[in-house]
Design a protein around this motif. Structure first.
Motif, PDB file in Angstrom:
ATOM      1  N   SER A 206      -3.928  18.277  75.620  1.00 19.21           N
ATOM      2  CA  SER A 206      -5.029  17.321  75.497  1.00 19.21           C
ATOM      3  C   SER A 206      -4.573  15.932  75.068  1.00 19.21           C
ATOM      4  N   ALA A 207      -4.765  14.979  75.971  1.00 21.46           N
ATOM      5  CA  ALA A 207      -4.482  13.586  75.623  1.00 21.46           C
ATOM      6  C   ALA A 207      -5.475  13.088  74.574  1.00 21.46           C
ATOM      7  N   ILE A 208      -6.715  13.564  74.645  1.00 21.29           N
ATOM      8  CA  ILE A 208      -7.710  13.159  73.653  1.00 21.29           C
ATOM      9  C   ILE A 208      -7.349  13.715  72.281  1.00 21.29           C
ATOM     10  N   GLY A 209      -6.882  14.946  72.238  1.00 22.60           N
ATOM     11  CA  GLY A 209      -6.458  15.519  70.962  1.00 22.60           C
ATOM     12  C   GLY A 209      -5.325  14.730  70.343  1.00 22.60           C
ATOM     13  N   GLU A 210      -4.347  14.362  71.165  1.00 17.01           N
ATOM     14  CA  GLU A 210      -3.221  13.561  70.667  1.00 17.01           C
ATOM     15  C   GLU A 210      -3.705  12.206  70.169  1.00 17.01           C
ATOM     16  N   LEU A 211      -4.611  11.596  70.919  1.00 20.12           N
ATOM     17  CA  LEU A 211      -5.153  10.309  70.514  1.00 20.12           C
ATOM     18  C   LEU A 211      -5.907  10.432  69.194  1.00 20.12           C
ATOM     19  N   ALA A 212      -6.641  11.522  69.014  1.00 17.84           N
ATOM     20  CA  ALA A 212      -7.411  11.717  67.779  1.00 17.84           C
ATOM     21  C   ALA A 212      -6.504  11.744  66.555  1.00 17.84           C
ATOM     22  N   TYR A 213      -5.381  12.456  66.647  1.00 16.91           N
ATOM     23  CA  TYR A 213      -4.410  12.464  65.548  1.00 16.91           C
ATOM     24  C   TYR A 213      -3.968  11.035  65.217  1.00 16.91           C
ATOM     25  N   LYS A 214      -3.695  10.274  66.249  1.00 16.54           N
ATOM     26  CA  LYS A 214      -3.169   8.925  66.039  1.00 16.54           C
ATOM     27  C   LYS A 214      -4.224   7.984  65.462  1.00 16.54           C
ATOM     28  N   ILE A 215      -5.474   8.161  65.892  1.00 15.34           N
ATOM     29  CA  ILE A 215      -6.541   7.303  65.375  1.00 15.34           C
ATOM     30  C   ILE A 215      -6.684   7.468  63.870  1.00 15.34           C
ATOM     31  N   VAL A 216      -6.653   8.695  63.393  1.00 17.71           N
ATOM     32  CA  VAL A 216      -6.765   8.947  61.959  1.00 17.71           C
ATOM     33  C   VAL A 216      -5.631   8.252  61.208  1.00 17.71           C
ATOM     34  N   GLN A 217      -4.414   8.349  61.728  1.00 18.07           N
ATOM     35  CA  GLN A 217      -3.267   7.718  61.077  1.00 18.07           C
ATOM     36  C   GLN A 217      -3.344   6.192  61.134  1.00 18.07           C
ATOM     37  N   LEU A 218      -3.817   5.666  62.255  1.00 15.88           N
ATOM     38  CA  LEU A 218      -3.936   4.216  62.388  1.00 15.88           C
ATOM     39  C   LEU A 218      -4.967   3.661  61.416  1.00 15.88           C
ATOM     40  N   HIS A 219      -6.104   4.311  61.300  1.00 18.54           N
ATOM     41  CA  HIS A 219      -7.130   3.830  60.383  1.00 18.54           C
ATOM     42  C   HIS A 219      -6.673   3.943  58.925  1.00 18.54           C
ATOM     43  N   ALA A 220      -5.779   4.873  58.653  1.00 20.30           N
ATOM     44  CA  ALA A 220      -5.269   5.033  57.288  1.00 20.30           C
ATOM     45  C   ALA A 220      -4.385   3.864  56.862  1.00 20.30           C
ATOM     46  N   LEU A 221      -3.985   3.021  57.809  1.00 17.92           N
ATOM     47  CA  LEU A 221      -3.188   1.835  57.483  1.00 17.92           C
ATOM     48  C   LEU A 221      -4.033   0.735  56.847  1.00 17.92           C
ATOM     49  N   THR A 222      -5.340   0.839  56.977  1.00 21.55           N
ATOM     50  CA  THR A 222      -6.228  -0.171  56.408  1.00 21.55           C
ATOM     51  C   THR A 222      -6.119  -0.195  54.889  1.00 21.55           C
ATOM     52  N   ASP A 223      -5.978  -1.395  54.353  1.00 22.51           N
ATOM     53  CA  ASP A 223      -5.909  -1.604  52.901  1.00 22.51           C
ATOM     54  C   ASP A 223      -6.762  -2.823  52.567  1.00 22.51           C
ATOM     55  N   PRO A 224      -8.055  -2.638  52.305  1.00 24.76           N
ATOM     56  CA  PRO A 224      -8.947  -3.778  52.065  1.00 24.76           C
ATOM     57  C   PRO A 224      -8.486  -4.679  50.931  1.00 24.76           C
ATOM     58  N   ASN A 225      -7.916  -4.101  49.893  1.00 28.55           N
ATOM     59  CA  ASN A 225      -7.481  -4.903  48.750  1.00 28.55           C
ATOM     60  C   ASN A 225      -6.353  -5.865  49.124  1.00 28.55           C
ATOM     61  N   ALA A 226      -5.565  -5.482  50.128  1.00 28.98           N
ATOM     62  CA  ALA A 226      -4.463  -6.336  50.582  1.00 28.98           C
ATOM     63  C   ALA A 226      -4.858  -7.199  51.772  1.00 28.98           C
ATOM     64  N   GLY A 227      -6.112  -7.047  52.220  1.00 27.59           N
ATOM     65  CA  GLY A 227      -6.555  -7.830  53.361  1.00 27.59           C
ATOM     66  C   GLY A 227      -6.052  -7.310  54.688  1.00 27.59           C
ATOM     67  N   ILE A 272       3.760   5.380  64.397  1.00 30.98           N
ATOM     68  CA  ILE A 272       2.675   6.349  64.595  1.00 30.98           C
ATOM     69  C   ILE A 272       2.516   6.691  66.073  1.00 30.98           C
ATOM     70  N   CYS A 273       2.542   5.678  66.910  1.00 34.73           N
ATOM     71  CA  CYS A 273       2.273   5.897  68.330  1.00 34.73           C
ATOM     72  C   CYS A 273       3.452   6.530  69.065  1.00 34.73           C
ATOM     73  N   SER A 274       4.629   6.483  68.480  1.00 38.31           N
ATOM     74  CA  SER A 274       5.789   7.095  69.127  1.00 38.31           C
ATOM     75  C   SER A 274       6.050   8.515  68.628  1.00 38.31           C
ATOM     76  N   THR A 275       5.296   8.938  67.611  1.00 39.78           N
ATOM     77  CA  THR A 275       5.461  10.286  67.060  1.00 39.78           C
ATOM     78  C   THR A 275       4.464  11.235  67.731  1.00 39.78           C
ATOM     79  N   THR A 276       4.963  12.258  68.404  1.00 44.51           N
ATOM     80  CA  THR A 276       4.112  13.187  69.150  1.00 44.51           C
ATOM     81  C   THR A 276       3.618  14.314  68.253  1.00 44.51           C
ATOM     82  N   MET A 277       2.311  14.529  68.256  1.00 44.69           N
ATOM     83  CA  MET A 277       1.705  15.600  67.483  1.00 44.69           C
ATOM     84  C   MET A 277       1.437  16.829  68.352  1.00 44.69           C
TER      85      MET A 277
END
Length: 379
Positions: A206-227, A272-277
């Motif tokens: 599943s390409a969607i499944g792989e994308l879902a893993y990556k989306i969670v990791q990408l959003h985890a990069l957000t740090d509002p306190n650091a802008g 994140i995007c080069s690591t295969t889940m």
């Protein structure tokens, strides 16, 4: 130019504004963007300016405008021809106005600013003030999508100039902008393997499944306190609900406060995007950081003081601020040019069906822009 003469110009400015607003010119609609560019190119040529066309195949053409007698212009003025609205918007929602406001797609961001720039130059010529020979103008076609195709042009043309005037619109308070967060745009393409989800799901990847893993990791990069903010804003993939998705795609927007954060973000996103889940899927990342943060420098502080002094002469007190969105001011500031942004007219609700322009701000902001050019040409 006397105040009464300026007041007489307002009707002409609104007439040109109506013409520009009623041309669909979304970033991806080259024909429409080029139509807006052609209207303005003809207007500048009628004033005696030379217009060079930086032709594009995938976007609208960029315009470089300079007077033939200019030798070493020290003022770079930048505006953009594109809007965010799709083809057909002007037909369903054309230009309109009442006593106080004008409406329509791109009326505020930034077709009114394009009108301002032209009329400011025209006023200098009519006044016999040769400071217009100190100006180089860039009208690019892809600012609303990160200036990806015009970045090199802007950086090249900025070389050797002393000041950058970015005529993006201002808010309802009229505040100038001296700081913006940086940004980037990425596209992630994931390929898997299709299979029937009921009969033989084990054969699928599943390409969607792989994308879902990556989306969670990408959003985890957000740090509002650091802008720092990472947003996967658009996703697509798959064919039917009972088919393991063979393809998926995501559009990623990133924002940051410092150049160091930009470098670190790009590194983490690539990791994140080069690591295969999900074994058997592959991922391709495209894009990158498009604009480094616009940071107020000592030179920009000096330019701000000049603009504020000229505003006071016209009876207006202007302050400045820093905001989260980007503009072409990020590009000029990043190469060391003193930069002031949001010199355009007041209004609000950009990028929405409720976008509006405060009509009474057109003439004062145009007068100010002309006076800034006169002042800077003497610096």
């Amino acid at each position: 130019m006397p105040t009464k003469c300026w007041e007489a110009k307002e009707a002409d400015m609104l007439k040109l504004l109506e013409k520009l607003v009623n041309i669909d010119s979304g970033t991806f609609y080259k024909a429409g963007v080029d139509r807006v560019g052609n209207v303005l190119a003809s207007a500048y040529q009628a004033l005696g300016f030379q217009v060079s066309v930086d032709r594009q195949s995938e976007r609208g053409d960029h315009l470089i405008i300079v007077h033939p007698e200019a030798q070493h212009p020290n003022i770079l003025m930048i505006g953009h021809l594109d809007t965010v609205f799709p083809v057909g918007t002007t037909q369903s929602r054309p230009f309109s106005c009442d006593e106080f406001f004008a409406y329509g797609p791109g009326v505020y961001d930034m077709k009114a600013s394009l009108v301002m720039m032209l009329f400011a130059i025209q006023s200098l010529i009519e006044a016999g003030d040769e400071s217009f020979k100190q100006i180089k103008i860039i009208l690019n076609s892809d600012e609303e999508h990160g200036s990806i195709y015009s970045r090199n042009l802007i950086e090249r043309e900025a070389a050797g100039v002393k000041y950058a005037l970015i005529v993006e619109p201002s808010d309802m308070t009229g505040k100038l902008i001296t700081g913006r967060r940086g940004g980037g745009k990425f596209e992630l393409l994931v390929t898997g393997k299709a299979a029937h989800s009921g009969e033989e799901p084990e054969k699928g990847r599943s390409a969607i499944g792989e994308l879902a893993y990556k989306i969670v990791q990408l959003h985890a990069l957000t740090d509002p306190n650091a802008g720092v903010h990472v947003n996967v804003g658009v996703i697509s993939g798959g064919t039917t609900s009972n088919t393991i998705a063979a393809h998926a795609k995501a559009s990623i927007d990133v924002r940051m406060e410092t150049p160091e954060q930009a470098m670190e973000l790009e590194r983490k996103i690539k990791r994140i995007c080069s690591t295969t889940m999900i074994e058997g899927t592959t991922s391709v990342l495209q894009g990158g950081i498009t604009r480094l943060p616009m940071i107020k420098s000592a030179n920009s502080e000096h330019l701000l003081s000049i603009v504020q002094e000229e505003a006071i002469q016209l009876g207006e007190s202007l302050t400045d601020k820093k905001i989260g969105s980007g503009s072409d001011g990020n590009l000029t500031a990043a190469v060391g040019i003193a930069t002031i942004d949001a010199l355009g007219p007041r209004g609000g609700n950009a990028h929405t069906a409720d976008e509006f322009l405060v009509i009474e701000s057109l003439v004062p902001k145009t007068r100010l822009l002309a006076n800034i050019v006169k002042r800077l040409s003497r610096e």
